[in-house]
Motif scaffolding. Structure first.
Motif, short mmCIF file in Angstrom:
data_model
loop_
_atom_site.label_atom_id
_atom_site.label_comp_id
_atom_site.label_asym_id
_atom_site.label_seq_id
_atom_site.Cartn_x
_atom_site.Cartn_y
_atom_site.Cartn_z
N MET A 1 90.35 56.55 41.75
CA MET A 1 90.08 55.89 43.02
C MET A 1 90.23 54.37 42.83
SD MET A 1 86.68 56.29 45.36
CE MET A 1 87.14 57.71 46.30
N ALA A 2 90.89 53.69 43.74
CA ALA A 2 91.13 52.26 43.63
C ALA A 2 89.87 51.47 43.94
CB ALA A 2 92.25 51.85 44.58
N VAL A 3 89.71 50.36 43.28
CA VAL A 3 88.59 49.47 43.51
C VAL A 3 88.97 48.49 44.61
CG1 VAL A 3 87.15 47.68 42.49
CG2 VAL A 3 87.73 49.70 41.16
N ILE A 4 88.08 48.32 45.57
CA ILE A 4 88.28 47.35 46.64
C ILE A 4 87.59 46.07 46.22
CG2 ILE A 4 87.81 46.83 49.07
CD1 ILE A 4 87.68 49.89 49.50
N GLY A 5 88.15 44.91 46.58
CA GLY A 5 87.55 43.63 46.22
C GLY A 5 88.22 43.09 44.97
N ALA A 14 81.13 32.90 40.92
CA ALA A 14 81.35 33.59 39.65
C ALA A 14 80.06 33.79 38.87
CB ALA A 14 82.37 32.82 38.81
N ARG A 15 79.02 32.99 39.16
CA ARG A 15 77.74 33.13 38.46
C ARG A 15 76.87 34.21 39.07
NH1 ARG A 15 77.91 27.18 38.06
NH2 ARG A 15 76.61 27.06 39.88
N ALA A 16 77.23 34.72 40.22
CA ALA A 16 76.46 35.78 40.86
C ALA A 16 76.67 37.08 40.08
CB ALA A 16 76.90 35.95 42.30
N LYS A 17 75.82 38.07 40.33
CA LYS A 17 75.97 39.35 39.62
C LYS A 17 77.02 40.19 40.34
CE LYS A 17 73.73 43.33 37.79
NZ LYS A 17 72.84 44.40 38.14
N ALA A 18 78.24 40.02 39.93
CA ALA A 18 79.35 40.73 40.55
C ALA A 18 79.56 42.07 39.87
CB ALA A 18 80.62 39.89 40.46
N GLY A 19 80.18 42.98 40.60
CA GLY A 19 80.53 44.26 40.01
C GLY A 19 80.41 45.41 40.99
N ILE A 20 80.73 46.58 40.47
CA ILE A 20 80.66 47.81 41.26
C ILE A 20 79.24 48.36 41.16
CG2 ILE A 20 81.50 50.19 41.40
CD1 ILE A 20 84.19 49.10 40.30
N ARG A 21 78.68 48.78 42.29
CA ARG A 21 77.35 49.41 42.31
C ARG A 21 77.55 50.91 42.51
NH1 ARG A 21 77.54 43.96 42.41
NH2 ARG A 21 75.47 43.05 42.29
N ASP A 23 75.67 53.21 43.54
CA ASP A 23 75.15 53.77 44.80
C ASP A 23 75.98 53.39 46.01
OD1 ASP A 23 74.05 51.08 44.36
OD2 ASP A 23 72.82 51.44 46.13
N LEU A 24 76.94 52.48 45.84
CA LEU A 24 77.74 52.01 46.98
C LEU A 24 79.22 52.34 46.87
CD1 LEU A 24 76.03 48.53 47.48
CD2 LEU A 24 75.57 50.67 48.71
N GLY A 25 79.60 53.15 45.91
CA GLY A 25 80.99 53.56 45.80
C GLY A 25 81.83 52.60 44.99
N ASP A 26 83.12 52.73 45.12
CA ASP A 26 84.06 51.97 44.32
C ASP A 26 84.45 50.65 44.98
OD1 ASP A 26 84.16 53.80 42.24
OD2 ASP A 26 85.70 54.98 43.23
N ILE A 27 83.46 49.84 45.25
CA ILE A 27 83.71 48.53 45.86
C ILE A 27 83.16 47.47 44.91
CG2 ILE A 27 83.29 47.00 47.81
CD1 ILE A 27 82.98 49.49 49.55
N TYR A 28 83.97 46.49 44.62
CA TYR A 28 83.56 45.37 43.77
C TYR A 28 82.92 44.32 44.67
CZ TYR A 28 83.93 41.64 40.30
OH TYR A 28 83.66 40.62 39.41
N PHE A 29 81.61 44.14 44.55
CA PHE A 29 80.90 43.12 45.32
C PHE A 29 80.75 41.87 44.47
CE2 PHE A 29 79.46 47.09 47.27
CZ PHE A 29 79.76 46.82 48.59
N TYR A 30 80.85 40.71 45.10
CA TYR A 30 80.76 39.44 44.39
C TYR A 30 79.33 39.09 44.00
CZ TYR A 30 85.57 38.39 45.81
OH TYR A 30 86.92 38.42 46.00
#
Length: 130
Positions: A1-5, A14-21, A23-30
């Motif tokens: 499955m492709a990652v969105i974001g 960039a200092r925020a906790k970025a990454g895939i969660r 519980d929220l699927g394959d979405i890269y949140f900043y």
């Protein structure tokens, strides 16, 4: 499955906790804030799209964090409004006056967190608890 974001463009983001969660699927949140906002939207049963469209602002491009189709509303989550972000916001509103954009800044986010976090599983707090 492709990652969105993708990767953040600003050093502060960039200092925020970025990454895939998980519980929220394959979405890269900043950031935690973006992921928590999605958890809140899911809790409230509000349909959302993450970074669905990029707008040309002539000297730069702008991709709002979220679009809420039920409300025809774009949403941007910001810890603080830098000069760059303030100019971008102003340009967006001038070039696209027919589109609604809600800016959620730290004060607004913390109010949402105070009201909802205890009721939403997997809510992420910062290292300082806020």
């Amino acid at each position: 499955m492709a990652v969105i974001g993708g990767m953040p463009t600003s050093p502060r983001a960039a200092r925020a906790k970025a990454g895939i969660r998980e519980d929220l699927g394959d979405i890269y949140f900043y950031s935690r804030w973006e992921a928590n906002f999605v958890r809140l939207l899911n809790f409230l049963d509000i349909t959302w799209e993450y970074q669905p469209k990029t707008f040309n602002l002539m000297t730069q491009n702008y991709t709002p964090d979220f679009y809420l189709p039920q409300y025809d509303l774009y949403v941007e989550i910001k810890n603080f409004l830098s000069d760059y972000s303030a100019v971008r916001d102003q340009k967006f509103r001038q070039l696209y006056p027919h589109l609604k954009l809600l800016l959620i800044l730290k004060e607004n986010y913390l109010k949402l967190q105070d009201s909802f976090a205890a009721h939403i599983p997997n809510w992420e707090y910062s290292n300082l608890g806020r």
